[in-house]
Scaffold this active site. Sequence first.
Site, PDB file in Angstrom:
ATOM      1  N   HIS A 261       1.042  -1.254   0.550  1.00  0.00           N
ATOM      2  CA  HIS A 261       0.118   0.515  -0.606  1.00  0.00           C
ATOM      3  C   HIS A 261       0.535   1.051  -0.269  1.00  0.00           C
ATOM      4  O   HIS A 261       1.805   1.120   0.947  1.00  0.00           O
ATOM      5  CB  HIS A 261      -0.864   0.299   1.543  1.00  0.00           C
ATOM      6  CG  HIS A 261      -2.082   0.931   0.610  1.00  0.00           C
ATOM      7  ND1 HIS A 261      -1.724   2.428   1.200  1.00  0.00           N
ATOM      8  CD2 HIS A 261      -3.348   0.771   1.008  1.00  0.00           C
ATOM      9  CE1 HIS A 261      -3.305   2.701   1.564  1.00  0.00           C
ATOM     10  NE2 HIS A 261      -3.857   1.949   0.756  1.00  0.00           N
ATOM     11  N   ASP A 316      -7.208  -6.539   0.357  1.00  0.00           N
ATOM     12  CA  ASP A 316      -8.290  -7.330  -0.579  1.00  0.00           C
ATOM     13  C   ASP A 316      -7.379  -8.615  -0.336  1.00  0.00           C
ATOM     14  O   ASP A 316      -7.716  -8.968  -1.068  1.00  0.00           O
ATOM     15  CB  ASP A 316      -7.648  -6.028  -2.283  1.00  0.00           C
ATOM     16  CG  ASP A 316      -8.163  -4.968  -1.931  1.00  0.00           C
ATOM     17  OD1 ASP A 316      -9.583  -4.932  -2.121  1.00  0.00           O
ATOM     18  OD2 ASP A 316      -7.635  -4.296  -2.636  1.00  0.00           O
TER      19      ASP A 316
HETATM   20  N1  CMC Z   1       4.114  -7.268  -4.604  1.00  0.00           N
HETATM   21  C1  CMC Z   1       5.007  -7.682  -4.362  1.00  0.00           C
HETATM   22  N2  CMC Z   1       6.126  -6.660  -4.728  1.00  0.00           N
HETATM   23  C2  CMC Z   1       5.606  -5.431  -4.371  1.00  0.00           C
HETATM   24  C3  CMC Z   1       3.981  -5.273  -3.966  1.00  0.00           C
HETATM   25  C4  CMC Z   1       3.998  -6.597  -4.117  1.00  0.00           C
HETATM   26  N3  CMC Z   1       2.112  -6.617  -3.498  1.00  0.00           N
HETATM   27  N4  CMC Z   1       4.370  -3.633  -4.030  1.00  0.00           N
HETATM   28  C5  CMC Z   1       4.639  -3.458  -4.430  1.00  0.00           C
HETATM   29  N5  CMC Z   1       5.787  -4.026  -4.504  1.00  0.00           N
HETATM   30  C6  CMC Z   1       7.535  -3.887  -4.588  1.00  0.00           C
HETATM   31  C7  CMC Z   1       7.328  -3.200  -6.006  1.00  0.00           C
HETATM   32  O1  CMC Z   1       7.554  -4.366  -7.176  1.00  0.00           O
HETATM   33  C8  CMC Z   1       8.362  -2.619  -6.237  1.00  0.00           C
HETATM   34  O2  CMC Z   1       9.527  -3.016  -5.935  1.00  0.00           O
HETATM   35  P1  CMC Z   1      11.037  -2.588  -6.491  1.00  0.00           P
HETATM   36  O3  CMC Z   1      11.705  -1.321  -5.686  1.00  0.00           O
HETATM   37  O4  CMC Z   1      12.002  -3.652  -6.751  1.00  0.00           O
HETATM   38  O5  CMC Z   1      10.505  -2.503  -7.728  1.00  0.00           O
HETATM   39  C9  CMC Z   1       8.649  -1.896  -4.632  1.00  0.00           C
HETATM   40  O6  CMC Z   1       7.458  -3.017  -3.878  1.00  0.00           O
HETATM   41  C10 CMC Z   1       7.794  -0.702  -4.838  1.00  0.00           C
HETATM   42  O7  CMC Z   1       6.694  -0.757  -5.576  1.00  0.00           O
HETATM   43  P2  CMC Z   1       5.530   0.373  -5.972  1.00  0.00           P
HETATM   44  O8  CMC Z   1       4.714   0.135  -7.186  1.00  0.00           O
HETATM   45  O9  CMC Z   1       6.306   1.960  -6.561  1.00  0.00           O
HETATM   46  O10 CMC Z   1       5.210   1.224  -4.351  1.00  0.00           O
HETATM   47  P3  CMC Z   1       3.311   1.574  -4.660  1.00  0.00           P
HETATM   48  O11 CMC Z   1       3.261   2.574  -3.500  1.00  0.00           O
HETATM   49  O12 CMC Z   1       3.257   2.424  -6.044  1.00  0.00           O
HETATM   50  O13 CMC Z   1       2.468   0.877  -4.385  1.00  0.00           O
HETATM   51  C11 CMC Z   1       0.788  -0.908  -5.190  1.00  0.00           C
HETATM   52  C12 CMC Z   1       1.105   0.554  -4.080  1.00  0.00           C
HETATM   53  C13 CMC Z   1      -0.510  -0.935  -4.217  1.00  0.00           C
HETATM   54  C14 CMC Z   1      -0.191  -0.277  -6.193  1.00  0.00           C
HETATM   55  C15 CMC Z   1       1.429  -2.101  -4.883  1.00  0.00           C
HETATM   56  O14 CMC Z   1       1.870  -2.613  -3.388  1.00  0.00           O
HETATM   57  C16 CMC Z   1       0.685  -3.110  -5.579  1.00  0.00           C
HETATM   58  O15 CMC Z   1       0.570  -3.347  -6.072  1.00  0.00           O
HETATM   59  N6  CMC Z   1      -0.378  -4.160  -4.540  1.00  0.00           N
HETATM   60  C17 CMC Z   1      -0.685  -5.245  -5.346  1.00  0.00           C
HETATM   61  C18 CMC Z   1      -2.317  -4.619  -5.987  1.00  0.00           C
HETATM   62  C19 CMC Z   1      -3.153  -4.330  -4.538  1.00  0.00           C
HETATM   63  O16 CMC Z   1      -2.895  -5.676  -3.770  1.00  0.00           O
HETATM   64  N7  CMC Z   1      -3.440  -3.389  -4.447  1.00  0.00           N
HETATM   65  C20 CMC Z   1      -5.027  -3.105  -3.507  1.00  0.00           C
HETATM   66  C21 CMC Z   1      -3.908  -2.021  -3.010  1.00  0.00           C
HETATM   67  S1  CMC Z   1      -4.811  -1.335  -0.921  1.00  0.00           S
HETATM   68  C22 CMC Z   1      -6.770  -0.998  -2.277  1.00  0.00           C
HETATM   69  C23 CMC Z   1      -7.145  -0.184  -2.665  1.00  0.00           C
HETATM   70  O17 CMC Z   1      -6.991   1.199  -1.686  1.00  0.00           O
HETATM   71  O18 CMC Z   1      -6.921   0.877  -2.900  1.00  0.00           O
END
Ligand code: CMC
Length: 380
Positions: A261, A316
């Site tokens: 998140h 989720d």
């Molecule tokens: N599994 C594995 N690695 C992850 C995940 C995950 N679920 N989430 C982030 N990372 C890693 C990502 O690969 C990246 O690694 P690196 O720096 O080595 O490239 C690092 O963490 C940072 O990722 P980011 O996408 O820049 O981080 P963010 O803050 O934009 O991510 C997120 C937020 C929700 C998009 C992400 O955690 C994600 O894709 N999660 C899976 C989808 C999910 O469960 N979404 C529901 C969110 S809660 C409901 C809502 O509020 O909508």
Amino acid sequence: MSEDVVIHKGLENVYVKETRISYIDGVNGKVYYRGYDLEELVERSSYEEVSYLLIFGKLPTKRELYNWIADISSNYELEEGIIKILREVPKRNSPLDILKYSLLTIGLWDEKINSLEREDLYEKIVKILGKTPSILASWYRLRRGYRLVEPDPNLGYAENFIYMVRGEPSTRDAEIFDDILILHAEHGLNASAFAGMVTISTLSDLYSAVTSSINTLKGPLHGGAAGAALKMFREIGSPDRVEEYFEAKLARKERIMGFGHRVYKTYDPRAKILKNILLGLDLPPDVDRLFRIALKVEEVGMERLCKTKRICPNIDLFSGLVYLYLGLPDDFSPAIFALSRLSGWIAHILEYLEDPRLIRPRAKYVGELGLRYIPIEERG
Ligand code: CMC
């Protein structure tokens, strides 16, 4: 061209307004709606009361709550024109797509579609909140070829939805659904709330702003994550395959759904509440099997992602399983998310309208300049 600018990819840590709607304490894993602890609201309040709280900024008096519920429930019934459209369109369409087109279409019946006057906005809000459950429940039944169930304005918001879906009420499941609605009702300036705010910043209309939010919710990184998590549990197939699945996924630098998140760097408190709800239920075997896989995913993810990288379980991981328990298929999860989140979106839209300014960020140009135009005949 040579401007010295900082680019905030994904707008991380960029603040665009002050808000009094909600606060996420991402370090201690707490959420507050208008200052009230979300856990207490789930325990003691109802979705109707919470939506009033979010939209109007205070808990309603008895009379205010009575009027609010009456105004919403008097809008449960759908226009014949909407029902006609729902009967006609191909049944493969997702509930979320159906919802967004239906809300835009309902706007076409609104003589004051473009008005942003307070009293007119009130009429639109109760219309949107009142008709959304009916649209989704009708879509659920039409897709199955079932006869439509008329809404019952004497039932509460959650109970009426369950009734319209199943054709019979269930107090127990309505209570669970009410908790789900409260848990998803608001969550700060996430991508979908921001999209609605961008739309209203141009002084567009409420239907357009809300549907901008719905469009943005759709993706698997936001509202589509619950369905994606269910798909992942099915792919894994059994708890003893979770570790191997993690290894393979992380080696390919792919994401584990239901983890991570932008704001929480700890266990999402909403996920804890949902997990406890599931633990207290007598789950049907197919849901129970997936729940056991989810619990193993949680256990392995705590070690592999949360403790080490602060990528922790989010709402989720478990929300799709509660929807399945309630009898709602996978593709209903983003639509139920939208149904709940409408009050948060509307609260942000109204808050922005109190002191609006066109949202217009910049992109740093890194392309070329002064290129000579080559006529098409000379381009080869
Ligand atoms: N599994 C594995 N690695 C992850 C995940 C995950 N679920 N989430 C982030 N990372 C890693 C990502 O690969 C990246 O690694 P690196 O720096 O080595 O490239 C690092 O963490 C940072 O990722 P980011 O996408 O820049 O981080 P963010 O803050 O934009 O991510 C997120 C937020 C929700 C998009 C992400 O955690 C994600 O894709 N999660 C899976 C989808 C999910 O469960 N979404 C529901 C969110 S809660 C409901 C809502 O509020 O909508």
